[in-house]
Write an enzyme that holds these catalytic residues in place. Structure first.
Site, mmCIF file in Angstrom:
data_model
loop_
_atom_site.group_PDB
_atom_site.id
_atom_site.type_symbol
_atom_site.label_atom_id
_atom_site.label_comp_id
_atom_site.label_asym_id
_atom_site.label_seq_id
_atom_site.Cartn_x
_atom_site.Cartn_y
_atom_site.Cartn_z
ATOM 1 N N TYR A 38 -6.902 0.544 -12.107
ATOM 2 C CA TYR A 38 -5.587 -0.055 -12.331
ATOM 3 C C TYR A 38 -4.540 1.049 -12.355
ATOM 4 O O TYR A 38 -4.842 2.221 -12.606
ATOM 5 C CB TYR A 38 -5.559 -0.880 -13.627
ATOM 6 C CG TYR A 38 -5.857 -0.104 -14.884
ATOM 7 C CD1 TYR A 38 -4.832 0.455 -15.637
ATOM 8 C CD2 TYR A 38 -7.162 0.085 -15.303
ATOM 9 C CE1 TYR A 38 -5.105 1.170 -16.793
ATOM 10 C CE2 TYR A 38 -7.441 0.798 -16.457
ATOM 11 C CZ TYR A 38 -6.410 1.346 -17.200
ATOM 12 O OH TYR A 38 -6.686 2.061 -18.337
ATOM 13 N N SER A 56 -8.074 4.764 -14.989
ATOM 14 C CA SER A 56 -6.865 4.372 -14.270
ATOM 15 C C SER A 56 -6.392 5.421 -13.289
ATOM 16 O O SER A 56 -6.996 6.469 -13.115
ATOM 17 C CB SER A 56 -5.730 4.011 -15.233
ATOM 18 O OG SER A 56 -5.261 5.179 -15.872
ATOM 19 N N LYS A 61 0.838 -1.202 0.000
ATOM 20 C CA LYS A 61 0.000 0.000 0.000
ATOM 21 C C LYS A 61 0.865 1.241 0.000
ATOM 22 O O LYS A 61 1.975 1.262 0.543
ATOM 23 C CB LYS A 61 -0.990 0.019 1.151
ATOM 24 C CG LYS A 61 -0.435 0.361 2.502
ATOM 25 C CD LYS A 61 -1.566 0.512 3.520
ATOM 26 C CE LYS A 61 -1.016 0.777 4.904
ATOM 27 N NZ LYS A 61 -2.082 1.095 5.847
#
Length: 121
Positions: free
Chosen positions: A58, A25, A9
């Protein structure tokens, strides 16, 4: 059987751009992608600390050292410039592998630069 675990993360990165007229994205500074072990086009989860929004998109690579965190396309409506985000990636591993698994956690300063070595929690 496989279980889903946190892979990595980016903790409390700041949104630097929102681009509605884009295919989709999230553009992320290439140095941050590398530190977190997130690949271009890898699925990511985004959690907005300011408004509670959570969504999937993504990753794409932005210029290294730019500090860029640009949320693009329809997701741009879910964040505001300057919002703090947690960007997470996940993987599936066996319960046995999960016993010793530690995700990578990347902390950043207010300019989205890594402030300490990537941690395995």
């Amino acid at each position: 059987m496989l279980i889903t675990m946190l892979k990595s993360k980016l903790h409390r990165v700041r949104v630097t751009a929102v681009e509605l007229d884009y295919e989709g994205s999230c553009a992320i500074d290439a140095e941050l992608l590398a530190a977190a072990g997130i690949l271009p086009f890898e699925q990511i989860q985004i959690y907005d600390v300011h408004n509670g929004e959570r969504f999937t998109t993504y990753a794409i690579s932005a210029a290294p050292g730019s500090g860029c965190i640009s949320v693009n396309g329809a997701a741009a409506r879910r964040v505001a410039l300057g919002d703090l985000l947690i960007i997470a990636s996940y993987l599936q591993i066996s319960p046995q592998e999960a016993q010793g698994w530690r995700p990578k956690v990347v902390h950043v300063d207010t300019q989205n630069r890594e402030i300490r070595p990537t941690l395995a929690v």
